[in-house]
Design a protein around this motif. Sequence first.
Motif, PDB file in Angstrom:
ATOM      1  N   ASP A  74       0.840  -1.198   0.000  1.00  0.00           N
ATOM      2  CA  ASP A  74       0.000   0.000   0.000  1.00  0.00           C
ATOM      3  C   ASP A  74       0.878   1.253   0.000  1.00  0.00           C
ATOM      4  N   LEU A  75       1.445   1.602   1.137  1.00  0.00           N
ATOM      5  CA  LEU A  75       2.258   2.809   1.234  1.00  0.00           C
ATOM      6  C   LEU A  75       3.655   2.594   0.661  1.00  0.00           C
ATOM      7  N   GLY A  76       4.189   1.390   0.809  1.00  0.00           N
ATOM      8  CA  GLY A  76       5.516   1.109   0.260  1.00  0.00           C
ATOM      9  C   GLY A  76       5.580   1.305  -1.238  1.00  0.00           C
ATOM     10  N   ALA A  77       4.494   0.971  -1.935  1.00  0.00           N
ATOM     11  CA  ALA A  77       4.471   1.158  -3.388  1.00  0.00           C
ATOM     12  C   ALA A  77       4.648   2.629  -3.755  1.00  0.00           C
ATOM     13  N   HIS A  78       4.131   3.540  -2.929  1.00  0.00           N
ATOM     14  CA  HIS A  78       4.316   4.972  -3.182  1.00  0.00           C
ATOM     15  C   HIS A  78       5.763   5.388  -2.944  1.00  0.00           C
ATOM     16  N   LEU A  79       6.305   5.035  -1.778  1.00  0.00           N
ATOM     17  CA  LEU A  79       7.643   5.490  -1.415  1.00  0.00           C
ATOM     18  C   LEU A  79       8.696   4.914  -2.358  1.00  0.00           C
ATOM     19  N   ILE A  80       8.541   3.632  -2.718  1.00  0.00           N
ATOM     20  CA  ILE A  80       9.502   3.006  -3.633  1.00  0.00           C
ATOM     21  C   ILE A  80       9.423   3.651  -5.006  1.00  0.00           C
ATOM     22  N   ASP A  81       8.209   3.883  -5.500  1.00  0.00           N
ATOM     23  CA  ASP A  81       8.051   4.510  -6.812  1.00  0.00           C
ATOM     24  C   ASP A  81       8.712   5.881  -6.845  1.00  0.00           C
ATOM     25  N   GLN A  82       8.548   6.666  -5.790  1.00  0.00           N
ATOM     26  CA  GLN A  82       9.165   7.988  -5.758  1.00  0.00           C
ATOM     27  C   GLN A  82      10.687   7.886  -5.852  1.00  0.00           C
ATOM     28  N   VAL A  83      11.254   6.943  -5.118  1.00  0.00           N
ATOM     29  CA  VAL A  83      12.708   6.780  -5.126  1.00  0.00           C
ATOM     30  C   VAL A  83      13.211   6.328  -6.495  1.00  0.00           C
ATOM     31  N   LEU A  84      12.531   5.370  -7.102  1.00  0.00           N
ATOM     32  CA  LEU A  84      12.944   4.908  -8.430  1.00  0.00           C
ATOM     33  C   LEU A  84      12.841   6.035  -9.449  1.00  0.00           C
ATOM     34  N   ALA A  85      11.836   6.898  -9.299  1.00  0.00           N
ATOM     35  CA  ALA A  85      11.689   8.037 -10.209  1.00  0.00           C
ATOM     36  C   ALA A  85      12.844   9.033 -10.044  1.00  0.00           C
ATOM     37  N   LEU A  86      13.378   9.152  -8.836  1.00  0.00           N
ATOM     38  CA  LEU A  86      14.463  10.091  -8.569  1.00  0.00           C
ATOM     39  C   LEU A  86      15.836   9.521  -8.897  1.00  0.00           C
ATOM     40  N   ALA A 143      -0.618  10.825 -28.774  1.00  0.00           N
ATOM     41  CA  ALA A 143       0.521   9.885 -28.780  1.00  0.00           C
ATOM     42  C   ALA A 143       1.685  10.351 -27.909  1.00  0.00           C
ATOM     43  N   LYS A 144       1.393  11.086 -26.841  1.00  0.00           N
ATOM     44  CA  LYS A 144       2.420  11.461 -25.862  1.00  0.00           C
ATOM     45  C   LYS A 144       2.679  10.280 -24.933  1.00  0.00           C
ATOM     46  N   PRO A 145       3.770  10.303 -24.155  1.00  0.00           N
ATOM     47  CA  PRO A 145       4.031   9.204 -23.220  1.00  0.00           C
ATOM     48  C   PRO A 145       2.960   9.142 -22.132  1.00  0.00           C
ATOM     49  N   VAL A 146       2.656   7.947 -21.652  1.00  0.00           N
ATOM     50  CA  VAL A 146       1.733   7.816 -20.527  1.00  0.00           C
ATOM     51  C   VAL A 146       2.393   8.410 -19.284  1.00  0.00           C
ATOM     52  N   PRO A 147       1.616   8.856 -18.300  1.00  0.00           N
ATOM     53  CA  PRO A 147       2.198   9.529 -17.133  1.00  0.00           C
ATOM     54  C   PRO A 147       3.107   8.652 -16.293  1.00  0.00           C
ATOM     55  N   VAL A 148       2.798   7.366 -16.207  1.00  0.00           N
ATOM     56  CA  VAL A 148       3.648   6.404 -15.480  1.00  0.00           C
ATOM     57  C   VAL A 148       3.835   5.199 -16.395  1.00  0.00           C
ATOM     58  N   LEU A 149       5.060   4.955 -16.795  1.00  0.00           N
ATOM     59  CA  LEU A 149       5.324   3.805 -17.651  1.00  0.00           C
ATOM     60  C   LEU A 149       5.033   2.518 -16.878  1.00  0.00           C
ATOM     61  N   PRO A 150       4.354   1.552 -17.492  1.00  0.00           N
ATOM     62  CA  PRO A 150       4.072   0.303 -16.761  1.00  0.00           C
ATOM     63  C   PRO A 150       5.340  -0.437 -16.361  1.00  0.00           C
ATOM     64  N   GLU A 151       6.403  -0.269 -17.134  1.00  0.00           N
ATOM     65  CA  GLU A 151       7.671  -0.904 -16.768  1.00  0.00           C
ATOM     66  C   GLU A 151       8.214  -0.340 -15.452  1.00  0.00           C
ATOM     67  N   GLN A 152       8.001   0.965 -15.226  1.00  0.00           N
ATOM     68  CA  GLN A 152       8.428   1.569 -13.958  1.00  0.00           C
ATOM     69  C   GLN A 152       7.620   1.005 -12.797  1.00  0.00           C
ATOM     70  N   ALA A 153       6.302   0.870 -12.999  1.00  0.00           N
ATOM     71  CA  ALA A 153       5.453   0.314 -11.946  1.00  0.00           C
ATOM     72  C   ALA A 153       5.790  -1.149 -11.688  1.00  0.00           C
ATOM     73  N   ARG A 154       6.162  -1.878 -12.737  1.00  0.00           N
ATOM     74  CA  ARG A 154       6.611  -3.258 -12.584  1.00  0.00           C
ATOM     75  C   ARG A 154       7.882  -3.337 -11.734  1.00  0.00           C
ATOM     76  N   ASP A 155       8.794  -2.391 -11.929  1.00  0.00           N
ATOM     77  CA  ASP A 155      10.022  -2.371 -11.147  1.00  0.00           C
ATOM     78  C   ASP A 155       9.732  -2.127  -9.665  1.00  0.00           C
ATOM     79  N   THR A 156       8.701  -1.356  -9.368  1.00  0.00           N
ATOM     80  CA  THR A 156       8.300  -1.165  -7.973  1.00  0.00           C
ATOM     81  C   THR A 156       7.868  -2.488  -7.353  1.00  0.00           C
ATOM     82  N   ILE A 157       7.120  -3.297  -8.097  1.00  0.00           N
ATOM     83  CA  ILE A 157       6.709  -4.607  -7.596  1.00  0.00           C
ATOM     84  C   ILE A 157       7.937  -5.494  -7.382  1.00  0.00           C
TER      85      ILE A 157
END
Length: 346
Positions: free
Chosen positions: A174-186, A313-327
């Motif tokens: 739940d919350l970890g998915a947010h914090l991890i995603d933020q770090v991977l984005a940075l 045809a712009k990029p999606v806001p969150v790439l699914p590959e990035q969200a997969r890396d969070t998992i």
Amino acid sequence: MTINVGLVGYGMSGSVFHAPIIIKIDGLQLTAVVSSDEGKVKRDYPCVKVLPDIGSLLACKEIDLVVISTPNTTHYDFTKQALTAGKHVVVEKPFTVAAWEADELIALAHEKKVLLTVYQNRRWDGDFLTVKKLLATNVLGKVSTYEAHFDRFRPEVRQRWREKDLPGSGILYDLGAHLIDQVLALFGKPKTVYADLRNEREGAQATDYFHLVLGYPELRVILHSGSLACKAGARFTLHGDKGSFVKDGLDPQEEQLCRGVRPGDPTWGLDQRENFGQLRTALGGLALTGTIETLPGGYEVFYEELVAAIQSAKPVPVLPEQARDTIRMIEYAMQSHQEQRTITIP
């Protein structure tokens, strides 16, 4: 071109984080909601069609975009059904329970030539946007430590799916998915992961405490969340060779949405002055301390960028590959805890 949206699920996530944002976005039309509580949906949106199941929604030819806002264990199956039906899809975080499920869905989206993205809305928290800008402007210099907390005081275990002993339940997903995603984005993917996971409340069936240490060559990232923090500490703490930044308080958008504040309202996304971050640095041997006004948050930007992706045809806001890396990071964290060791990421 108006994009007709079908929302699957009208619990906390669907009714608070999705529907109120969707209706404010130019180019989107909330057309149908899948819910067992028709009265609740109709009270909020009298003109929206209410359907009993996802099959009924996918049979509606006018639906262009499906938003999956249901319990975590359903994300893979419902997303697969929607992609197979040729719909664009938004999945509430966490993307899936397992990384292999995410990989399969990404491949299916490519095969069907439709868009797939994940609602990692806290990329648009005002405090995170402020941290992101501080790092981009090098105000702190070379950052050595990044620490983010998402603490709560919820001493009573509640009877809801998020707190049951189920795959994908607990605050790491739940919350970890947010914090991890933020770090991977940075910072991108770390080299190592160490995790301490607990059921800290009496009667807890799912993880309700985590402490993660992500190792980078010259940076350590600490991500922490607990359920018994009656007085929470700093939300963000960063230390670099030019200074430090400390920020208290949570982004206001969730609380505002619960109160009925919406994007475009005068106070939308604005932090309280008492929660502005503190910057401490040195200049010419003198210590300097100042207040950094929090940038406005904007969850609506996710859907604005999604409209641009569908229409232009712009990029999606969150790439699914990035969200997969969070998992994957969550899976490494669980492995670390189970094996009581630091995991080196291949």
